[in-house]
Design a protein around this motif. Structure first.
Motif, PDB file in Angstrom:
ATOM      1  N   ARG A 190      42.191  78.451  -1.948  1.00  0.00           N
ATOM      2  CA  ARG A 190      44.025  77.836  -1.609  1.00  0.00           C
ATOM      3  C   ARG A 190      44.746  76.918  -1.465  1.00  0.00           C
ATOM      4  O   ARG A 190      43.511  76.654  -0.596  1.00  0.00           O
ATOM      5  N   TRP A 191      44.833  75.914  -1.831  1.00  0.00           N
ATOM      6  CA  TRP A 191      45.250  74.579  -1.241  1.00  0.00           C
ATOM      7  C   TRP A 191      45.395  74.641  -0.276  1.00  0.00           C
ATOM      8  O   TRP A 191      44.889  73.664   0.552  1.00  0.00           O
ATOM      9  N   ARG A 193      44.143  75.585   1.893  1.00  0.00           N
ATOM     10  CA  ARG A 193      42.686  76.275   3.811  1.00  0.00           C
ATOM     11  C   ARG A 193      41.733  75.197   2.953  1.00  0.00           C
ATOM     12  O   ARG A 193      41.247  74.651   3.692  1.00  0.00           O
ATOM     13  N   GLY A 225      40.312  80.386  -8.173  1.00  0.00           N
ATOM     14  CA  GLY A 225      41.326  80.376  -7.476  1.00  0.00           C
ATOM     15  C   GLY A 225      41.909  79.067  -7.951  1.00  0.00           C
ATOM     16  O   GLY A 225      43.358  79.151  -8.903  1.00  0.00           O
ATOM     17  N   ILE A 226      41.597  78.059  -7.877  1.00  0.00           N
ATOM     18  CA  ILE A 226      41.915  76.708  -7.780  1.00  0.00           C
ATOM     19  C   ILE A 226      40.508  76.323  -8.368  1.00  0.00           C
ATOM     20  O   ILE A 226      39.769  76.529  -8.017  1.00  0.00           O
ATOM     21  N   THR A 286      47.913  83.898   2.936  1.00  0.00           N
ATOM     22  CA  THR A 286      47.522  83.751   1.821  1.00  0.00           C
ATOM     23  C   THR A 286      48.401  83.047   1.369  1.00  0.00           C
ATOM     24  O   THR A 286      48.534  82.237   0.672  1.00  0.00           O
ATOM     25  N   ASP A 287      50.024  83.550   2.050  1.00  0.00           N
ATOM     26  CA  ASP A 287      51.070  82.556   0.950  1.00  0.00           C
ATOM     27  C   ASP A 287      51.352  81.172   1.584  1.00  0.00           C
ATOM     28  O   ASP A 287      51.109  81.271   2.903  1.00  0.00           O
ATOM     29  N   GLU A 290      53.499  78.619  -2.375  1.00  0.00           N
ATOM     30  CA  GLU A 290      54.587  79.985  -3.462  1.00  0.00           C
ATOM     31  C   GLU A 290      55.321  79.538  -2.861  1.00  0.00           C
ATOM     32  O   GLU A 290      55.894  79.691  -1.529  1.00  0.00           O
TER      33      GLU A 290
END
Length: 391
Positions: A190-191, A193, A225-226, A286-287, A290
């Motif tokens: 994820r971005w 991270r 995921g990205i 996680t978020d 978003e």
């Protein structure tokens, strides 16, 4: 024999993803699970598993899992429909909800007979702001329940079949038991991270902590995921220096502190030894980027349950939610002002500042890391889980 008035008759549809019967039983609800409810009023349960599936044409957005007669029972008021999304907590995605509305209308199922189960506390408010009345929502605290079951050896039934704190053959610190003092675990790409990992590198903190980062290699099943080489415009504009020359530093092979399955699982197990070896936890939730999400996952709850001071790289109010559940937030040591900042572009630099200040405090005051004697006032650096860590 007909069910008692206080008993929930739960009718699962589909084959995978059902845990609500166990969860409701653990919460003390009287339930009866059956595939054939007859004339009794009942609750149909569809496991969604992944929010976007509600908008897929496959299986008519999951509604084709209903059996003949279910739609009529929903239309007549004999049944309600649970869309079980309790394993996720997405923000409102209008195209998905509009596809769900169309699919329900095609079957003649009233929206008010449908309950969407989710972790996200903001989803109902955003839905009603956009659509007015319609679907109903049940905010389900999946991860607090899951972690509570881990920590209670006598509890049951469990959401998953593992034993509490089962660490057989697990040795995450075997390769590094030296001077590492903080813990930061990352898995799915994820971005926030990626940015956090690079920030650690550029500030020399990668030498001070137990850091897992699975990178973009084939051994990371969630690496797709990205696209790390094409950041969204708003992230590229705000954090371009951190992302510069990403191809030269992004790992191609997972850098793990936990052993590969089946010996270890960062989601379904609790790594007590890694927390015990740490003075500070940097929780990579996680978020982050978003919008419209208010929830915490097992990542926050593990650190809070272990009583280790923490900084949360997550959605707004993640720290507040832990406090509302009764956990110590270590406000005397950690500046959690970032927790109220809604804009993720503005929030991330403030998170970085809080990490820097907390880590500096940990290194300055090593003597204060010992836990207080029972019955005494807590010092400025409570480290281990004790009676005051989960007040």
């Amino acid at each position: 024999m007909s069910p008692s008035p206080s008993e929930i008759v739960l009718v699962p549809r589909g084959e995978a993803g059902h845990f609500l019967p166990a969860a409701l039983g653990w919460l003390g609800k009287r339930i009866s699970v059956t595939a054939h409810p007859g004339a009794a009023k009942h609750v149909l349960c569809l496991p969604v598993l992944d929010f976007v599936r509600l908008g897929f044409p496959d299986l008519n957005g999951r509604l084709d899992l209903l059996e003949p007669g279910d739609a009529e029972n929903l239309r007549s008021g004999r049944a309600a429909l649970l869309l079980d999304l309790s394993n996720e907590g997405p923000g409102l995605h209008a195209p998905t909800f509009e596809a769900l509305h169309r699919n329900l209308e095609g079957l003649g199922i009233p929206r008010e007979r449908v309950v969407l189960v989710t972790q996200n506390r903001l989803l109902r408010l955003d839905y009603e702001r956009l659509y007015g009345e319609g679907l109903r929502f049940w905010t389900f605290e999946f991860f607090p329940l899951q972690v509570a079951l881990w920590l209670d050896a006598e509890a049951g039934p469990r959401l998953f079949p593992q034993h509490p704190l089962d660490r057989v053959g697990y040795a995450p610190l075997a390769r590094d038991t030296g001077a590492a003092r903080f813990l930061c675990q990352n898995a799915a790409l994820r971005w926030h991270r990626v940015l956090l990992y690079r920030w650690f590198q550029l500030n020399g903190l990668d030498r001070d902590g137990l850091i897992s980062f699975h990178g973009i290699g084939a051994d990371n099943p969630k690496a797709g995921g990205i696209d790390v080489f094409h950041a969204p415009p708003e992230i590229a504009a705000a954090f371009g220096p951190l992302l510069a020359d990403v191809g030269s530093w992004i790992p191609r092979q997972a850098r793990r502190i936990d052993t590969p399955p089946p010996g270890g699982d960062m989601v379904l197990t609790l790594d007590t030894r890694a927390y015990a070896a740490s003075d500070l936890t940097i929780i990579s939730e996680t978020d982050f980027f978003e919008l419209g999400v208010e929830r915490i996952t097992e990542k926050s709850l593990k650190a809070a349950a272990m009583g280790v001071p923490f900084v949360t790289v997550g959605a707004p109010r993640a720290v507040a939610l832990l406090s509302e559940l009764g956990f110590h937030s270590f406000g005397g040591l950690i500046d959690h002002h970032y927790d109220v900042i809604a804009d993720p572009i503005e929030r991330l630099p403030q998170v970085f500042r809080s990490i820097t200040a907390a880590w500096d405090a940990c290194r300055r005051d090593r003597a204060a890391q010992d836990p207080p004697e029972p019955g005494t006032a807590r010092g400025p650096r409570p480290r281990y889980r004790d009676a005051d860590a989960a007040r």
